[in-house]
Design an enzyme around this catalytic site. Sequence first.
Site, PDB file in Angstrom:
ATOM      1  N   ARG A   1       0.833  -1.193   0.000  1.00 52.26           N
ATOM      2  CA  ARG A   1       0.000   0.000   0.000  1.00 52.26           C
ATOM      3  C   ARG A   1       0.874   1.251   0.000  1.00 52.26           C
ATOM      4  O   ARG A   1       1.801   1.365   0.786  1.00 52.26           O
ATOM      5  CB  ARG A   1      -0.915   0.003   1.229  1.00 52.26           C
ATOM      6  CG  ARG A   1      -1.895   1.166   1.244  1.00 52.26           C
ATOM      7  CD  ARG A   1      -2.878   1.056   2.375  1.00 52.26           C
ATOM      8  NE  ARG A   1      -2.305   1.402   3.661  1.00 52.26           N
ATOM      9  CZ  ARG A   1      -3.027   1.649   4.747  1.00 52.26           C
ATOM     10  NH1 ARG A   1      -4.339   1.544   4.695  1.00 52.26           N
ATOM     11  NH2 ARG A   1      -2.450   1.963   5.889  1.00 52.26           N
TER      12      ARG A   1
ATOM     13  N   THR B   1      -1.193   7.559  -0.614  1.00 49.84           N
ATOM     14  CA  THR B   1      -2.468   7.504  -1.328  1.00 49.84           C
ATOM     15  C   THR B   1      -3.371   6.392  -0.839  1.00 49.84           C
ATOM     16  O   THR B   1      -4.559   6.376  -1.156  1.00 49.84           O
ATOM     17  CB  THR B   1      -2.234   7.293  -2.834  1.00 49.84           C
ATOM     18  OG1 THR B   1      -1.644   5.990  -3.039  1.00 49.84           O
ATOM     19  CG2 THR B   1      -1.313   8.359  -3.393  1.00 49.84           C
TER      20      THR B   1
ATOM     21  N   ASP C   1      -0.006  -2.443  12.934  1.00 49.56           N
ATOM     22  CA  ASP C   1       0.551  -3.055  11.728  1.00 49.56           C
ATOM     23  C   ASP C   1       0.904  -4.508  12.046  1.00 49.56           C
ATOM     24  O   ASP C   1       1.894  -4.791  12.727  1.00 49.56           O
ATOM     25  CB  ASP C   1       1.790  -2.283  11.270  1.00 49.56           C
ATOM     26  CG  ASP C   1       2.268  -2.751   9.902  1.00 49.56           C
ATOM     27  OD1 ASP C   1       2.544  -3.956   9.747  1.00 49.56           O
ATOM     28  OD2 ASP C   1       2.352  -1.912   8.995  1.00 49.56           O
TER      29      ASP C   1
ATOM     30  N   ASP D   1       4.516  -5.772  11.012  1.00 51.64           N
ATOM     31  CA  ASP D   1       5.594  -5.241  11.847  1.00 51.64           C
ATOM     32  C   ASP D   1       5.605  -5.911  13.216  1.00 51.64           C
ATOM     33  O   ASP D   1       6.668  -6.247  13.754  1.00 51.64           O
ATOM     34  CB  ASP D   1       5.441  -3.731  12.012  1.00 51.64           C
ATOM     35  CG  ASP D   1       5.876  -2.972  10.764  1.00 51.64           C
ATOM     36  OD1 ASP D   1       6.535  -3.582   9.909  1.00 51.64           O
ATOM     37  OD2 ASP D   1       5.548  -1.778  10.658  1.00 51.64           O
TER      38      ASP D   1
END
Length: 238
Positions: free
Chosen positions: A125, A129, A223, A226
């Site tokens: 991603r 944006t 996340d 992560d």
Amino acid sequence: FFFFFSFSVKMASAEELMDKYPNLRVLKLNAQLEEVMTIIRDRNTSRQDFIFYADRMVRFVVEEGLANVPYEDVTITTPTDAEYKGKRMTTKICGVSIVRAGESMESALRQVFRDVQIGKILIQRNEETAEPQFYYCKLPQNIRETYVLLLDPMLATGGSCMKAIEKLLLENVKEEKIVFVNLISCPEGIAALSAKYPKVNIVTAAVDPKLDHRKYIIPGIGDFGDRYFGTDEWDYKP
């Protein structure tokens, strides 16, 4: 006042969402699995514990995902010389992980099917944006003959998942033979995916209320990649 208002809007229940989207299956978590979900959501959970409990939850949704493939009725004989009427899977299974967070779900699939073939699609991603970008794909040669469990722990905007499905369709995988398996979804992602690919089954452990302005699921889990792989210290700024 604004903070209170944003969380006071009533979200559709899991049952209401499944009524609206026939392709959606939201798991019913018992108290023990609610505890597991609480642990992996907690920002203070250590990486070691996060991996352990995330693996447990992933195994649960993978098992549920496999309920969406074809089975036939069979009769076998037990060691007591009695007949037992049961089920047998009638199709081949292939896993496809969306790199890199989806790779964390591969071991759970292998625990169920030891020799399962697994392909990989790299879609990332754009953080500015929020749009998905395709980078790499490696799939089994016979993938068109299989049911595909598409693996990615989060369904936020649905962009990465839909990009992966687009690639699978180009490889002649039938839309109705794709099962998207994830841990946490949000209504926006479910709506987008169901609108574009209504024949793709979605299996998730939880549906969270919304996305924030950065397209992160709230309350979410942070996340996932992560936290699972220990690559970065995730620093969320509302």
